[in-house]
Motif scaffolding. Structure first.
Motif, PDB file in Angstrom:
ATOM      1  N   PHE A   1     -14.900   2.683 -21.354  1.00  0.00           N
ATOM      2  CA  PHE A   1     -16.187   3.357 -21.411  1.00  0.00           C
ATOM      3  C   PHE A   1     -17.299   2.388 -21.024  1.00  0.00           C
ATOM      4  CE2 PHE A   1     -14.805   7.279 -23.179  1.00  0.00           C
ATOM      5  CZ  PHE A   1     -13.668   6.977 -23.922  1.00  0.00           C
ATOM      6  N   CYS A   2     -18.340   2.895 -20.383  1.00  0.00           N
ATOM      7  CA  CYS A   2     -19.501   2.069 -20.006  1.00  0.00           C
ATOM      8  C   CYS A   2     -20.240   1.689 -21.283  1.00  0.00           C
ATOM      9  CB  CYS A   2     -20.420   2.853 -19.068  1.00  0.00           C
ATOM     10  SG  CYS A   2     -21.970   1.986 -18.680  1.00  0.00           S
ATOM     11  N   PRO A   3     -20.533   0.406 -21.499  1.00  0.00           N
ATOM     12  CA  PRO A   3     -21.229   0.001 -22.708  1.00  0.00           C
ATOM     13  C   PRO A   3     -22.685   0.452 -22.727  1.00  0.00           C
ATOM     14  CG  PRO A   3     -20.733  -1.928 -21.347  1.00  0.00           C
ATOM     15  CD  PRO A   3     -20.127  -0.733 -20.689  1.00  0.00           C
ATOM     16  N   LYS A   4     -23.252   0.837 -21.591  1.00  0.00           N
ATOM     17  CA  LYS A   4     -24.657   1.216 -21.535  1.00  0.00           C
ATOM     18  C   LYS A   4     -24.857   2.713 -21.764  1.00  0.00           C
ATOM     19  CE  LYS A   4     -28.775   0.678 -18.699  1.00  0.00           C
ATOM     20  NZ  LYS A   4     -29.311   0.218 -17.455  1.00  0.00           N
ATOM     21  N   CYS A   5     -24.099   3.522 -20.991  1.00  0.00           N
ATOM     22  CA  CYS A   5     -24.308   4.980 -21.113  1.00  0.00           C
ATOM     23  C   CYS A   5     -23.156   5.705 -21.796  1.00  0.00           C
ATOM     24  CB  CYS A   5     -24.582   5.602 -19.745  1.00  0.00           C
ATOM     25  SG  CYS A   5     -23.156   5.588 -18.636  1.00  0.00           S
TER      26      CYS A   5
ATOM     27  N   CYS B   1     -24.471   5.244 -14.280  1.00  0.00           N
ATOM     28  CA  CYS B   1     -25.735   4.513 -14.453  1.00  0.00           C
ATOM     29  C   CYS B   1     -25.841   3.265 -13.574  1.00  0.00           C
ATOM     30  CB  CYS B   1     -25.942   4.153 -15.925  1.00  0.00           C
ATOM     31  SG  CYS B   1     -24.815   2.888 -16.536  1.00  0.00           S
ATOM     32  N   GLY B   2     -24.719   2.829 -12.965  1.00  0.00           N
ATOM     33  CA  GLY B   2     -24.746   1.661 -12.081  1.00  0.00           C
ATOM     34  C   GLY B   2     -24.688   0.334 -12.804  1.00  0.00           C
TER      35      GLY B   2
ATOM     36  N   THR C   1     -20.199   6.581 -20.594  1.00  0.00           N
ATOM     37  CA  THR C   1     -19.387   7.392 -19.707  1.00  0.00           C
ATOM     38  C   THR C   1     -18.013   6.770 -19.574  1.00  0.00           C
ATOM     39  OG1 THR C   1     -21.376   7.971 -18.446  1.00  0.00           O
ATOM     40  CG2 THR C   1     -19.271   8.413 -17.392  1.00  0.00           C
ATOM     41  N   GLN C   2     -17.004   7.665 -19.554  1.00  0.00           N
ATOM     42  CA  GLN C   2     -15.648   7.153 -19.368  1.00  0.00           C
ATOM     43  C   GLN C   2     -15.472   6.801 -17.884  1.00  0.00           C
ATOM     44  OE1 GLN C   2     -12.447   9.689 -20.677  1.00  0.00           O
ATOM     45  NE2 GLN C   2     -10.947   8.105 -20.272  1.00  0.00           N
ATOM     46  N   ILE C   3     -14.937   5.594 -17.670  1.00  0.00           N
ATOM     47  CA  ILE C   3     -14.735   5.103 -16.293  1.00  0.00           C
ATOM     48  C   ILE C   3     -13.327   4.554 -16.167  1.00  0.00           C
ATOM     49  CG2 ILE C   3     -17.166   4.596 -15.796  1.00  0.00           C
ATOM     50  CD1 ILE C   3     -16.683   1.740 -16.597  1.00  0.00           C
ATOM     51  N   PRO C   4     -12.797   4.508 -14.926  1.00  0.00           N
ATOM     52  CA  PRO C   4     -11.435   3.989 -14.746  1.00  0.00           C
ATOM     53  C   PRO C   4     -11.381   2.496 -15.102  1.00  0.00           C
ATOM     54  CG  PRO C   4     -12.212   5.073 -12.732  1.00  0.00           C
ATOM     55  CD  PRO C   4     -13.350   5.049 -13.686  1.00  0.00           C
ATOM     56  N   ASP C   5     -10.222   2.087 -15.636  1.00  0.00           N
ATOM     57  CA  ASP C   5     -10.042   0.678 -15.977  1.00  0.00           C
ATOM     58  C   ASP C   5     -10.147  -0.183 -14.719  1.00  0.00           C
ATOM     59  OD1 ASP C   5      -7.466   1.333 -18.481  1.00  0.00           O
ATOM     60  OD2 ASP C   5      -9.655   1.252 -18.667  1.00  0.00           O
ATOM     61  N   GLY C   6     -10.757  -1.366 -14.858  1.00  0.00           N
ATOM     62  CA  GLY C   6     -10.894  -2.306 -13.751  1.00  0.00           C
ATOM     63  C   GLY C   6     -12.135  -2.078 -12.893  1.00  0.00           C
ATOM     64  N   SER C   7     -12.965  -1.073 -13.234  1.00  0.00           N
ATOM     65  CA  SER C   7     -14.176  -0.818 -12.448  1.00  0.00           C
ATOM     66  C   SER C   7     -15.184  -1.943 -12.657  1.00  0.00           C
ATOM     67  CB  SER C   7     -14.814   0.514 -12.865  1.00  0.00           C
ATOM     68  OG  SER C   7     -13.950   1.578 -12.583  1.00  0.00           O
ATOM     69  N   LYS C   8     -15.919  -2.211 -11.621  1.00  0.00           N
ATOM     70  CA  LYS C   8     -16.937  -3.258 -11.710  1.00  0.00           C
ATOM     71  C   LYS C   8     -18.307  -2.679 -12.044  1.00  0.00           C
ATOM     72  CE  LYS C   8     -14.584  -6.406  -8.607  1.00  0.00           C
ATOM     73  NZ  LYS C   8     -14.658  -7.249  -7.447  1.00  0.00           N
ATOM     74  N   PHE C   9     -18.541  -1.406 -11.654  1.00  0.00           N
ATOM     75  CA  PHE C   9     -19.820  -0.749 -11.914  1.00  0.00           C
ATOM     76  C   PHE C   9     -19.570   0.630 -12.515  1.00  0.00           C
ATOM     77  CE2 PHE C   9     -22.427  -3.799  -9.829  1.00  0.00           C
ATOM     78  CZ  PHE C   9     -21.669  -4.316  -8.787  1.00  0.00           C
ATOM     79  N   CYS C  10     -20.518   1.074 -13.305  1.00  0.00           N
ATOM     80  CA  CYS C  10     -20.455   2.434 -13.866  1.00  0.00           C
ATOM     81  C   CYS C  10     -20.900   3.395 -12.776  1.00  0.00           C
ATOM     82  CB  CYS C  10     -21.361   2.543 -15.083  1.00  0.00           C
ATOM     83  SG  CYS C  10     -21.496   4.238 -15.732  1.00  0.00           S
ATOM     84  N   PRO C  11     -20.095   4.453 -12.456  1.00  0.00           N
ATOM     85  CA  PRO C  11     -20.485   5.390 -11.395  1.00  0.00           C
ATOM     86  C   PRO C  11     -21.692   6.234 -11.789  1.00  0.00           C
ATOM     87  CG  PRO C  11     -18.391   6.042 -12.362  1.00  0.00           C
ATOM     88  CD  PRO C  11     -18.780   4.751 -12.980  1.00  0.00           C
TER      89      PRO C  11
END
Length: 187
Positions: A2-6, A20-21, A8-18
């Motif tokens: 999950f994105c620590p800022k917003c 909030c960025g 949102t669930q995101i795929p593992d290994g992502s570098k940016f949140c799709p």
């Protein structure tokens, strides 16, 4: 993940949140990027043996020194009726006795020495200036000799013979000009 800022669930290994960025931290399992050591400026530099003076400059210095030495050598001899006497530019400048006659010195004959010293100063100039100085010194030496020869031989006619000092001056003038030209072409 999950994105620590917003949140949102995101795929593992992502570098940016799709959504909030937000930039995410690199996964802990990823190894740190390998860095290359900076190349040493001394390791791959070829060593080239150079001297402060190249061979052409040494040649120009020797030629200018030869012009100075020629001031002290016989440059012309005068002869008549089986008697001859040689004179150097030094003797012509300071005066001497020739065949029993006292000859007064003529100060303009010191130009032979002045040209030799000026040649040495010109060829010692750094870089291209020394090469150009050698050419100028050579041309001046030859020009002066031709003018002097026309006067000396013209006045004395068949009684005058050119001596080793004259030929040393000629050699010095030709060498100065030639080595100066070669130095300029080489650079």
């Amino acid at each position: 993940m999950f994105c620590p800022k917003c949140g949102t669930q995101i795929p593992d290994g992502s570098k940016f949140c799709p959504k909030c960025g937000n930039q995410l931290a690199a996964p802990a399992s990823a190894p740190p990027p390998a860095t290359q050591p900076a190349p040493s400026p001394y390791a791959a530099t070829p060593v080239k043996a150079t001297s402060n003076m190249d061979a052409l400059k040494v040649g120009r210095i020797v030629a200018a020194a030869a012009a100075i030495v020629a001031f002290f050598l016989p440059i012309v001899s005068f002869g008549a009726f089986g008697i001859s006497a040689s004179m150097s530019p030094l003797q012509m400048a300071t005066g001497t006795s020739v065949m029993g006659f006292d000859m007064d010195g003529q100060a303009e004959n010191f130009l032979f020495l002045v040209i030799g010293v000026a040649s040495l100063v010109l060829v010692l100039l750094p870089g291209r200036a020394g090469s150009i100085g050698g050419i100028v010194a050579g041309v001046l030496t030859i020009g002066f000799l031709l003018l002097w020869q026309n006067q000396a031989i013209g006045d004395a006619g068949s009684y005058a013979t050119l001596e080793i000092g004259f030929y040393l001056y000629v050699f010095a003038g030709i060498a100065l000009a030639a080595l100066g030209i070669v130095s300029l072409v080489k650079k």
